[in-house]
Design an enzyme around this catalytic site. Sequence first.
Site, mmCIF file in Angstrom:
data_model
loop_
_atom_site.group_PDB
_atom_site.id
_atom_site.type_symbol
_atom_site.label_atom_id
_atom_site.label_comp_id
_atom_site.label_asym_id
_atom_site.label_seq_id
_atom_site.Cartn_x
_atom_site.Cartn_y
_atom_site.Cartn_z
ATOM 1 N NE ARG A 147 -4.254 1.729 1.772
ATOM 2 C CZ ARG A 147 -5.258 1.973 2.602
ATOM 3 N NH1 ARG A 147 -5.268 1.415 3.801
ATOM 4 N NH2 ARG A 147 -6.239 2.756 2.242
ATOM 5 C CB THR A 169 0.518 1.309 9.988
ATOM 6 O OG1 THR A 169 -0.795 0.826 9.658
ATOM 7 C CG2 THR A 169 0.451 2.772 10.377
ATOM 8 C CB THR A 177 -3.118 -3.785 0.715
ATOM 9 O OG1 THR A 177 -1.829 -3.162 0.703
ATOM 10 C CG2 THR A 177 -4.182 -2.753 1.065
ATOM 11 C CB CYS A 178 -0.443 -2.891 5.159
ATOM 12 S SG CYS A 178 0.674 -4.289 5.106
ATOM 13 C CB THR A 179 -5.411 -0.780 6.411
ATOM 14 O OG1 THR A 179 -6.052 0.489 6.378
ATOM 15 C CG2 THR A 179 -6.128 -1.675 7.411
#
Length: 225
Positions: free
Chosen positions: A124, A197, A191-193
């Site tokens: 991301r 972060t 994906t990252c969130t």
Amino acid sequence: MARARSRIAGAISVFGELLITAGVVLGLFVVYSLWWTNVLADREASEQGDRIRNDWANSGPGDLDTKDGIGFLHVPAMSDGEILVKKGTDTKELNDGIAGYYTEPIKSALPSDDKGNFTLAAHRDGHGAKFHNIHKVKDGDPIVFETKDTWYVYKVYKTLPKTSKFNVDVLQPVPKESGKKKPGRYITLTTCTPIYTSDYRYIVWGELQRTEKVDTQRTPPAELR
């Protein structure tokens, strides 16, 4: 007394200079992480994408999976252009500015399979940040996967803005957390969130609506025109 004050002032001056230097170094690291890695990753992804398209143009019918990649993901709502998709979600691969399909902990189906969940991951932030705008994807939006011979057209039906990074149920062949209860032909983007972060995961689910054969001009489906 004056000499002591002078020493203190000198120490403060040195400490201030160290803080400034540390700030500059930190700033350069942020620039490298969030900008320069994108430049390098986009360049590498473009070169890899060119190779697979050249392979398609110069080879006959063959298996979907190749050493260079299996195809290209198109998500108009993310405005990130085409995204090369390769096998595996190893960080080293994803750092090349691509998306990867899962081989573990739950093996991904492929779009050509009769049933299953085509599960993908991408960065991301940094290293191409191909899923940076995943939060812009809404229910009803199209997701298109392009292979050498076929366009696979999916429609988003559910998003999960935040879940544990250990939640592997989102990758199941039937992703029940999305509301589905029966086998089908699904796609899952992960994906990252939050942004910048890797504390949690952001999930988007879609379901196959139709396929279209690729013509000689590679005319895209209506969703991409």
